[in-house]
Motif scaffolding. Structure first.
Motif, PDB file in Angstrom:
ATOM      1  N   LEU A 156       3.718   2.661 -11.864  1.00  0.00           N
ATOM      2  CA  LEU A 156       3.449   3.515 -10.713  1.00  0.00           C
ATOM      3  C   LEU A 156       3.831   4.953 -11.034  1.00  0.00           C
ATOM      4  O   LEU A 156       4.840   5.206 -11.702  1.00  0.00           O
ATOM      5  N   CYS A 157       3.029   5.880 -10.556  1.00  0.00           N
ATOM      6  CA  CYS A 157       3.383   7.294 -10.684  1.00  0.00           C
ATOM      7  C   CYS A 157       2.717   8.077  -9.558  1.00  0.00           C
ATOM      8  O   CYS A 157       1.752   7.613  -8.941  1.00  0.00           O
ATOM      9  N   ALA A 158       3.259   9.248  -9.291  1.00  0.00           N
ATOM     10  CA  ALA A 158       2.704  10.102  -8.245  1.00  0.00           C
ATOM     11  C   ALA A 158       1.350  10.644  -8.700  1.00  0.00           C
ATOM     12  O   ALA A 158       1.148  10.886  -9.891  1.00  0.00           O
ATOM     13  N   PRO A 159       0.410  10.838  -7.771  1.00  0.00           N
ATOM     14  CA  PRO A 159      -0.937  11.288  -8.152  1.00  0.00           C
ATOM     15  C   PRO A 159      -0.950  12.549  -8.999  1.00  0.00           C
ATOM     16  O   PRO A 159      -1.689  12.637  -9.981  1.00  0.00           O
ATOM     17  N   GLN A 160      -0.114  13.535  -8.659  1.00  0.00           N
ATOM     18  CA  GLN A 160      -0.140  14.787  -9.411  1.00  0.00           C
ATOM     19  C   GLN A 160       0.432  14.618 -10.815  1.00  0.00           C
ATOM     20  O   GLN A 160       0.044  15.325 -11.750  1.00  0.00           O
ATOM     21  N   ARG A 161       1.363  13.651 -10.998  1.00  0.00           N
ATOM     22  CA  ARG A 161       1.942  13.421 -12.322  1.00  0.00           C
ATOM     23  C   ARG A 161       0.992  12.618 -13.205  1.00  0.00           C
ATOM     24  O   ARG A 161       0.995  12.762 -14.430  1.00  0.00           O
ATOM     25  N   HIS A 162       0.181  11.776 -12.606  1.00  0.00           N
ATOM     26  CA  HIS A 162      -0.733  10.920 -13.363  1.00  0.00           C
ATOM     27  C   HIS A 162      -1.747  11.734 -14.161  1.00  0.00           C
ATOM     28  O   HIS A 162      -2.294  11.264 -15.158  1.00  0.00           O
ATOM     29  N   ARG A 206      -0.135   9.765 -19.063  1.00  0.00           N
ATOM     30  CA  ARG A 206      -1.222   8.849 -19.430  1.00  0.00           C
ATOM     31  C   ARG A 206      -0.993   8.254 -20.811  1.00  0.00           C
ATOM     32  O   ARG A 206      -1.282   7.076 -21.050  1.00  0.00           O
ATOM     33  N   THR A 207      -0.465   9.059 -21.732  1.00  0.00           N
ATOM     34  CA  THR A 207      -0.207   8.577 -23.091  1.00  0.00           C
ATOM     35  C   THR A 207       0.815   7.449 -23.089  1.00  0.00           C
ATOM     36  O   THR A 207       0.634   6.421 -23.760  1.00  0.00           O
ATOM     37  N   VAL A 208       1.898   7.626 -22.339  1.00  0.00           N
ATOM     38  CA  VAL A 208       2.949   6.605 -22.286  1.00  0.00           C
ATOM     39  C   VAL A 208       2.404   5.305 -21.694  1.00  0.00           C
ATOM     40  O   VAL A 208       2.640   4.209 -22.222  1.00  0.00           O
ATOM     41  N   ILE A 209       1.666   5.403 -20.602  1.00  0.00           N
ATOM     42  CA  ILE A 209       1.133   4.199 -19.958  1.00  0.00           C
ATOM     43  C   ILE A 209       0.111   3.508 -20.861  1.00  0.00           C
ATOM     44  O   ILE A 209       0.140   2.281 -21.025  1.00  0.00           O
ATOM     45  N   ASP A 210      -0.777   4.276 -21.471  1.00  0.00           N
ATOM     46  CA  ASP A 210      -1.781   3.688 -22.373  1.00  0.00           C
ATOM     47  C   ASP A 210      -1.113   2.999 -23.561  1.00  0.00           C
ATOM     48  O   ASP A 210      -1.562   1.936 -24.010  1.00  0.00           O
ATOM     49  N   ASN A 238       0.837  -1.195   0.000  1.00  0.00           N
ATOM     50  CA  ASN A 238       0.000   0.000   0.000  1.00  0.00           C
ATOM     51  C   ASN A 238       0.876   1.250   0.000  1.00  0.00           C
ATOM     52  O   ASN A 238       1.882   1.319   0.699  1.00  0.00           O
ATOM     53  N   SER A 239       0.491   2.232  -0.799  1.00  0.00           N
ATOM     54  CA  SER A 239       1.223   3.495  -0.837  1.00  0.00           C
ATOM     55  C   SER A 239       0.311   4.562  -1.414  1.00  0.00           C
ATOM     56  O   SER A 239      -0.809   4.281  -1.861  1.00  0.00           O
ATOM     57  N   SER A 240       0.804   5.792  -1.427  1.00  0.00           N
ATOM     58  CA  SER A 240       0.025   6.903  -1.979  1.00  0.00           C
ATOM     59  C   SER A 240       0.171   7.003  -3.494  1.00  0.00           C
ATOM     60  O   SER A 240      -0.465   7.844  -4.127  1.00  0.00           O
ATOM     61  N   LEU A 241       0.998   6.147  -4.098  1.00  0.00           N
ATOM     62  CA  LEU A 241       1.227   6.196  -5.536  1.00  0.00           C
ATOM     63  C   LEU A 241       0.038   5.614  -6.306  1.00  0.00           C
ATOM     64  O   LEU A 241      -0.672   4.738  -5.809  1.00  0.00           O
ATOM     65  N   ILE A 242      -0.150   6.107  -7.519  1.00  0.00           N
ATOM     66  CA  ILE A 242      -1.139   5.535  -8.427  1.00  0.00           C
ATOM     67  C   ILE A 242      -0.504   4.319  -9.102  1.00  0.00           C
ATOM     68  O   ILE A 242       0.590   4.414  -9.662  1.00  0.00           O
ATOM     69  N   ALA A 243      -1.168   3.168  -9.050  1.00  0.00           N
ATOM     70  CA  ALA A 243      -0.634   1.946  -9.654  1.00  0.00           C
ATOM     71  C   ALA A 243      -1.627   1.403 -10.673  1.00  0.00           C
ATOM     72  O   ALA A 243      -2.822   1.310 -10.395  1.00  0.00           O
ATOM     73  N   ARG A 244      -1.120   1.039 -11.845  1.00  0.00           N
ATOM     74  CA  ARG A 244      -1.956   0.434 -12.880  1.00  0.00           C
ATOM     75  C   ARG A 244      -1.309  -0.867 -13.337  1.00  0.00           C
ATOM     76  O   ARG A 244      -0.121  -0.890 -13.671  1.00  0.00           O
ATOM     77  N   ARG A 245      -2.081  -1.925 -13.335  1.00  0.00           N
ATOM     78  CA  ARG A 245      -1.567  -3.220 -13.790  1.00  0.00           C
ATOM     79  C   ARG A 245      -1.599  -3.252 -15.314  1.00  0.00           C
ATOM     80  O   ARG A 245      -2.651  -3.105 -15.929  1.00  0.00           O
ATOM     81  N   LEU A 246      -0.431  -3.425 -15.921  1.00  0.00           N
ATOM     82  CA  LEU A 246      -0.330  -3.395 -17.375  1.00  0.00           C
ATOM     83  C   LEU A 246      -0.594  -4.762 -17.998  1.00  0.00           C
ATOM     84  O   LEU A 246      -1.230  -4.864 -19.041  1.00  0.00           O
ATOM     85  N   CYS A 247      -0.072  -5.808 -17.369  1.00  0.00           N
ATOM     86  CA  CYS A 247      -0.277  -7.161 -17.884  1.00  0.00           C
ATOM     87  C   CYS A 247       0.213  -8.149 -16.834  1.00  0.00           C
ATOM     88  O   CYS A 247       0.733  -7.756 -15.786  1.00  0.00           O
ATOM     89  N   GLY A 248       0.041  -9.421 -17.111  1.00  0.00           N
ATOM     90  CA  GLY A 248       0.554 -10.469 -16.239  1.00  0.00           C
ATOM     91  C   GLY A 248       1.638 -11.257 -16.950  1.00  0.00           C
ATOM     92  O   GLY A 248       1.654 -11.347 -18.182  1.00  0.00           O
ATOM     93  N   TYR A 249       2.557 -11.825 -16.169  1.00  0.00           N
ATOM     94  CA  TYR A 249       3.631 -12.653 -16.716  1.00  0.00           C
ATOM     95  C   TYR A 249       3.588 -14.034 -16.072  1.00  0.00           C
ATOM     96  O   TYR A 249       3.607 -14.152 -14.845  1.00  0.00           O
ATOM     97  N   SER A 250       3.546 -15.065 -16.904  1.00  0.00           N
ATOM     98  CA  SER A 250       3.648 -16.413 -16.359  1.00  0.00           C
ATOM     99  C   SER A 250       5.098 -16.684 -15.972  1.00  0.00           C
ATOM    100  O   SER A 250       6.031 -16.091 -16.522  1.00  0.00           O
ATOM    101  N   ARG A 251       5.274 -17.572 -15.009  1.00  0.00           N
ATOM    102  CA  ARG A 251       6.617 -17.941 -14.562  1.00  0.00           C
ATOM    103  C   ARG A 251       6.853 -19.431 -14.794  1.00  0.00           C
ATOM    104  O   ARG A 251       5.911 -20.207 -14.934  1.00  0.00           O
ATOM    105  N   VAL A 252       8.104 -19.795 -14.803  1.00  0.00           N
ATOM    106  CA  VAL A 252       8.461 -21.189 -15.029  1.00  0.00           C
ATOM    107  C   VAL A 252       9.578 -21.584 -14.070  1.00  0.00           C
ATOM    108  O   VAL A 252      10.494 -20.807 -13.803  1.00  0.00           O
ATOM    109  N   LEU A 253       9.454 -22.781 -13.525  1.00  0.00           N
ATOM    110  CA  LEU A 253      10.529 -23.372 -12.736  1.00  0.00           C
ATOM    111  C   LEU A 253      11.428 -24.114 -13.714  1.00  0.00           C
ATOM    112  O   LEU A 253      10.954 -24.951 -14.491  1.00  0.00           O
TER     113      LEU A 253
END
Length: 302
Positions: free
Chosen positions: A271-277, A283-287, A151-166
């Motif tokens: 992740l980015c600071a609320p005022q920068r988001h 927003r363009t870069v993240i999108d 938990n933090s004050s930062l804005i977080a957006r999930r871009l995608c998921g990555y599968s893992r392998v042993l």
């Protein structure tokens, strides 16, 4: 005296360490830079920068003053960009911090497309597997690969998921104890990624139940690429994003293990600071990254 320009000069000198470097970045002469600082110090009645022929450093007053004006200058820059965004497309510099393996394998080609699509954008990318303090280090966006985020004050957006392998090399498996269930990992030399949210805790699912194993080993490292190279030496086993080792799995240099037990997926977060988001360029870069990642046909990306 142009007060705002003087503040910008002072901040840039503190960041770059010399008058000459700061002057180059602000497209000024060192003499003009010196005049602005002298005028600012005269107005305040204190010395902000201690200068000798060999070095310069901030005084105690300078350190205090820098801490107070940094947020003000950032807020003013954000206000300027917000107003420009009303009538213009995304423009300006965006500083991004990203993990090394993701940056090399996916992000760099993506940025090449991005700056072609948005000619007014400039991207400054720093690749480092160390978790950086986004605000203190001056980044606009920090990309993190993790099962979850604290938990933090930062804005977080999930871009995608990555599968893992042993996985491990055939040579390591040939000389090591049997591995038929997650608990057998306790008998193996496991390479541990120290930037995980819980280093050394590997979670697997058989489709009905999850189980977490606290593994141990003799190689702890903060780089997925370093783990990849070590695996090829045949001395250990690791859990890693499939993206990092996909080519080695295909050519047989590494083999996947415990295929009946799926490792918990990782998420890629921006992740980015609320005022920068609020800024259009952020927003363009993240999108853009979201569109490219989700259009990717790689099965390791979800």
């Amino acid at each position: 005296m142009d007060r705002l320009r003087a503040l910008e000069c002072f901040r840039k000198i503190a960041e770059r360490g010399t008058f000459a470097a700061a002057a180059r970045e602000l497209n000024m002469t060192p003499g003009s830079m010196t005049k602005h600082i002298n005028a600012l110090e005269d107005q305040l009645g204190v010395q902000l920068i201690a200068r000798t022929t060999r070095r310069m450093s901030l005084t105690e007053a300078g350190e205090t003053y820098l801490g107070r004006i940094t947020g003000i200058l950032d807020e003013m820059a954000d206000a300027d960009e917000t107003v420009r965004d009303l009538n213009e497309g995304p423009r300006g510099r965006v500083r991004i911090a990203a993990p090394m393996s993701f940056g090399i394998r996916q992000l760099s080609p993506m940025i090449a497309e991005m700056i072609d699509a948005y000619p007014e954008l400039t991207i400054e990318l720093e690749l480092n597997d160390k978790v950086v303090d986004l605000v203190d280090a001056g980044f606009d966006i920090a990309l993190r690969v993790s099962e979850s985020l604290p938990n933090s004050s930062l804005i977080a957006r999930r871009l995608c998921g990555y599968s893992r392998v042993l996985c491990a090399s055939p040579a390591y498996i040939a000389k090591s104890p049997p591995l038929t269930r997650p608990e057998d990992l306790l008998n193996h030399n496991c390479f541990v990624y120290t930037n995980d949210s819980r280093p050394g805790f590997w979670t697997f699912s058989d489709g009905e139940h999850e189980r977490s194993i606290q593994v141990k080993g003799r190689f702890y490292v903060n780089s997925s690429l370093a783990k990849r190279d070590a695996l090829l030496q045949g001395c250990g086993i690791t859990l890693t994003p499939r993206l990092v080792v996909e080519d080695l799995l295909k050519d047989g240099s590494l083999i996947s293990l415990l295929d009946d037990f799926a490792p918990r997926e990782l998420g890629l977060f921006a992740l980015c600071a609320p005022q920068r988001h609020k800024l259009r360029k952020i927003r363009t870069v993240i999108d853009f990254m979201v569109r490219k990642l989700r259009a990717n046909n790689d099965q390791s990306i979800r």
